[in-house]
Design a protein around this motif. Structure first.
Motif, mmCIF file in Angstrom:
data_model
loop_
_atom_site.group_PDB
_atom_site.id
_atom_site.type_symbol
_atom_site.label_atom_id
_atom_site.label_comp_id
_atom_site.label_asym_id
_atom_site.label_seq_id
_atom_site.Cartn_x
_atom_site.Cartn_y
_atom_site.Cartn_z
ATOM 1 N N GLU A 80 0.833 -1.194 0.000
ATOM 2 C CA GLU A 80 0.000 0.000 0.000
ATOM 3 C C GLU A 80 0.875 1.254 0.000
ATOM 4 N N ALA A 81 0.993 1.888 -1.154
ATOM 5 C CA ALA A 81 1.819 3.090 -1.271
ATOM 6 C C ALA A 81 1.303 4.219 -0.398
ATOM 7 N N SER A 82 0.017 4.178 -0.030
ATOM 8 C CA SER A 82 -0.552 5.224 0.812
ATOM 9 C C SER A 82 0.070 5.265 2.197
ATOM 10 N N ARG A 83 0.784 4.219 2.571
ATOM 11 C CA ARG A 83 1.415 4.190 3.888
ATOM 12 C C ARG A 83 2.697 5.018 3.935
ATOM 13 N N ILE A 84 3.247 5.330 2.766
ATOM 14 C CA ILE A 84 4.497 6.095 2.732
ATOM 15 C C ILE A 84 4.276 7.449 3.387
ATOM 16 N N GLY A 85 5.177 7.806 4.287
ATOM 17 C CA GLY A 85 5.081 9.054 5.036
ATOM 18 C C GLY A 85 4.515 8.892 6.436
ATOM 19 N N GLN A 86 3.917 7.752 6.748
ATOM 20 C CA GLN A 86 3.371 7.541 8.083
ATOM 21 C C GLN A 86 4.496 7.431 9.123
ATOM 22 N N ARG A 87 4.279 8.062 10.298
ATOM 23 C CA ARG A 87 5.166 7.813 11.444
ATOM 24 C C ARG A 87 4.579 6.629 12.203
ATOM 25 N N VAL A 88 5.415 5.641 12.473
ATOM 26 C CA VAL A 88 4.897 4.362 12.943
ATOM 27 C C VAL A 88 5.747 3.811 14.088
ATOM 28 N N LEU A 89 5.150 2.863 14.801
ATOM 29 C CA LEU A 89 5.860 1.987 15.727
ATOM 30 C C LEU A 89 5.806 0.571 15.181
ATOM 31 N N VAL A 90 6.856 -0.199 15.482
ATOM 32 C CA VAL A 90 6.911 -1.599 15.070
ATOM 33 C C VAL A 90 6.590 -2.484 16.268
ATOM 34 N N ARG A 91 5.649 -3.410 16.080
ATOM 35 C CA ARG A 91 5.390 -4.418 17.109
ATOM 36 C C ARG A 91 6.573 -5.380 17.105
ATOM 37 N N ALA A 92 7.408 -5.260 18.131
ATOM 38 C CA ALA A 92 8.681 -5.982 18.145
ATOM 39 C C ALA A 92 8.509 -7.479 18.314
ATOM 40 N N CYS A 93 7.468 -7.899 19.039
ATOM 41 C CA CYS A 93 7.201 -9.316 19.287
ATOM 42 C C CYS A 93 6.202 -9.805 18.257
ATOM 43 N N MET A 94 6.655 -10.642 17.356
ATOM 44 C CA MET A 94 5.817 -11.094 16.238
ATOM 45 C C MET A 94 5.467 -12.568 16.436
ATOM 46 N N ARG A 95 4.249 -12.944 16.059
ATOM 47 C CA ARG A 95 3.729 -14.303 16.263
ATOM 48 C C ARG A 95 3.553 -14.954 14.883
ATOM 49 N N PRO A 96 4.584 -15.571 14.341
ATOM 50 C CA PRO A 96 4.548 -16.026 12.947
ATOM 51 C C PRO A 96 3.496 -17.083 12.651
ATOM 52 N N HIS A 97 3.065 -17.836 13.678
ATOM 53 C CA HIS A 97 2.061 -18.885 13.461
ATOM 54 C C HIS A 97 0.696 -18.493 14.019
ATOM 55 N N GLY A 98 0.512 -17.200 14.279
ATOM 56 C CA GLY A 98 -0.761 -16.725 14.803
ATOM 57 C C GLY A 98 -0.766 -16.662 16.318
ATOM 58 N N PHE A 99 -1.796 -16.023 16.860
ATOM 59 C CA PHE A 99 -1.837 -15.756 18.290
ATOM 60 C C PHE A 99 -2.286 -16.956 19.118
ATOM 61 N N GLY A 100 -2.616 -18.048 18.466
ATOM 62 C CA GLY A 100 -2.894 -19.271 19.195
ATOM 63 C C GLY A 100 -1.669 -20.109 19.455
ATOM 64 N N ASP A 101 -0.525 -19.692 18.926
ATOM 65 C CA ASP A 101 0.742 -20.420 19.079
ATOM 66 C C ASP A 101 1.740 -19.489 19.765
ATOM 67 N N PRO A 102 2.425 -19.939 20.829
ATOM 68 C CA PRO A 102 3.309 -19.035 21.563
ATOM 69 C C PRO A 102 4.660 -18.764 20.915
ATOM 70 N N THR A 103 4.922 -19.325 19.747
ATOM 71 C CA THR A 103 6.183 -19.069 19.056
ATOM 72 C C THR A 103 6.325 -17.581 18.749
ATOM 73 N N THR A 104 7.517 -17.040 18.994
ATOM 74 C CA THR A 104 7.752 -15.619 18.737
ATOM 75 C C THR A 104 8.963 -15.412 17.838
ATOM 76 N N VAL A 105 8.927 -14.317 17.111
ATOM 77 C CA VAL A 105 10.068 -13.805 16.344
ATOM 78 C C VAL A 105 10.213 -12.346 16.727
ATOM 79 N N TRP A 106 11.441 -11.919 17.052
ATOM 80 C CA TRP A 106 11.662 -10.577 17.598
ATOM 81 C C TRP A 106 12.537 -9.725 16.687
ATOM 82 N N LEU A 107 12.069 -8.497 16.467
ATOM 83 C CA LEU A 107 12.875 -7.504 15.767
ATOM 84 C C LEU A 107 14.190 -7.303 16.517
ATOM 85 N N GLY A 108 15.306 -7.376 15.803
ATOM 86 C CA GLY A 108 16.608 -7.114 16.409
ATOM 87 C C GLY A 108 17.196 -8.279 17.163
#
Length: 357
Positions: free
Chosen positions: A106-134
């Motif tokens: 979505e090109a409309s997102r360009i220019g947005q000031r944002v935060l990144v959700r650092a804790c990511m759930r690659p298999h969905g929120f029913g699975d406790p597996t996490t992937v972390w930024l950084g």
């Protein structure tokens, strides 16, 4: 779409060890793929986790508190999920501006000031597996970072970039613990380490839900903890059982651990909850199982953030319901100085790095 440079400045952590493993150098600007966006990093918070990962503290062989290991390169299981993929650009907290989107994005997102959700759930929120930024992939200690588009949240507020960058890891962790503990109006909550990034967030987020909050901190930071809403402040050297009495709190939210752990269980009422996502003073503690089972206590470990945590935090920010403690900012190239200051623990709140513009 703006013209982007080919190279950027970044801090590359080259392996387990001391500050010499933090290499400030030029690297290629990452290119966003399908489902990804590219952010210009406006500010990046400093956390225990980056230092712990560089030192290999998450290894099961480490018994000392955070920042106290020697950074032994043999600690190959010292990352969040086993071995850390060095060389790595660390940086878990990111406030950024969307500058490019991947194919089909979505090109409309360009220019947005944002935060990144650092804790990511690659298999969905029913699975406790996490992937972390950084920690699992390159993070925000750089001029640019690419992240999954679904983990980027636009925020509308008048906060500074540095204030926003203090939110993701500390407040995400804190809100996750406060929510899982069932904190609500009238809950009596004890918060060891109440002046730290996570601790100060817990104080504010518990107060936002109508709880009574007791903070534990050092004498020099007591006024700061009161100022963010703590109803009672104990000093670190106080005996909390003598000061408060046994079975007097409903919830303990503790990222300190160490030698003080046993007393915290004595403070909990029957049916109380002890919640943790860290162990600053040491990961190995003494547990009397009788304190646990005779009082029907619940011990709750929190790493994977639940689905509502980050959208709720953005809503709290936009409604003016929370405000972070910003201790200091440093240019990105002075990361070793910033981490050294973080390790001294003389500050209240968060230390934030600012990349070159």
């Amino acid at each position: 779409m703006p013209q982007l440079p080919r190279l950027m400045k970044a801090v590359v952590t080259t392996g387990i060890g001391g500050y010499d493993k933090l290499d400030y150098r030029e690297v290629e600007v990452p290119q966003p793929g399908p489902g990804e966006v590219l952010l210009r990093v406006l500010a990046a918070g400093v956390n225990n986790t980056e230092i712990n990962t560089r030192l290999g503290w998450y290894s099961s062989s480490v018994r000392a508190g955070t920042g106290e290991t020697g950074g032994d390169p043999e600690l190959r299981d010292g990352g969040w999920n086993g071995a850390t993929p060095f060389p790595l650009i660390q940086g878990t907290d990111c406030c950024g501006e969307v500058v490019a989107v991947g194919p089909g994005g979505e090109a409309s997102r360009i220019g947005q000031r944002v935060l990144v959700r650092a804790c990511m759930r690659p298999h969905g929120f029913g699975d406790p597996t996490t992937v972390w930024l950084g920690s699992n992939f390159d993070g925000a200690f750089a001029q640019y970072v690419k992240v999954p588009a679904g983990e980027v949240f636009a925020v509308g507020c008048n906060w500074s970039d540095a204030e926003l960058a203090s939110i993701p890891c500390a407040y995400g962790t804190a809100e996750n613990m406060v929510a899982r503990a069932g904190v609500g109006r009238g809950t009596r909550v004890l918060v060891p380490g109440a002046s730290g990034g996570v601790g100060s967030a817990v104080v504010q987020l518990a107060k936002r839900r109508g709880a009574e909050v007791i903070g534990i901190t050092g004498a020099a930071k007591a006024d700061a903890v009161r100022a963010i809403g703590a109803d009672t402040v104990l000093l670190r050297e106080d005996d909390p059982v003598a000061a408060l009495g046994e079975e007097c709190v409903d919830v303990v939210i503790d990222n300190v651990g160490g030698a003080g752990f046993a007393a915290l269980l004595r403070l909990l009422r029957r049916g109380g909850r002890y919640v943790t996502s860290g162990a600053i003073a040491g990961p190995v503690v003494e547990l009397d199982l009788r304190d646990l089972y005779l009082k029907d206590l619940a011990l709750i470990g929190c790493t994977a953030w639940d689905e509502r945590v980050f959208p709720d935090l953005v809503a709290y920010i936009e409604a003016g319901e929370i405000r972070p403690l910003l201790a200091a900012t440093y240019p990105l190239e002075r990361i070793a100085e910033a981490q050294e200051a973080f390790g001294r623990k003389d500050h209240a709140g968060k230390i934030v790095l600012i990349p070159p513009r």
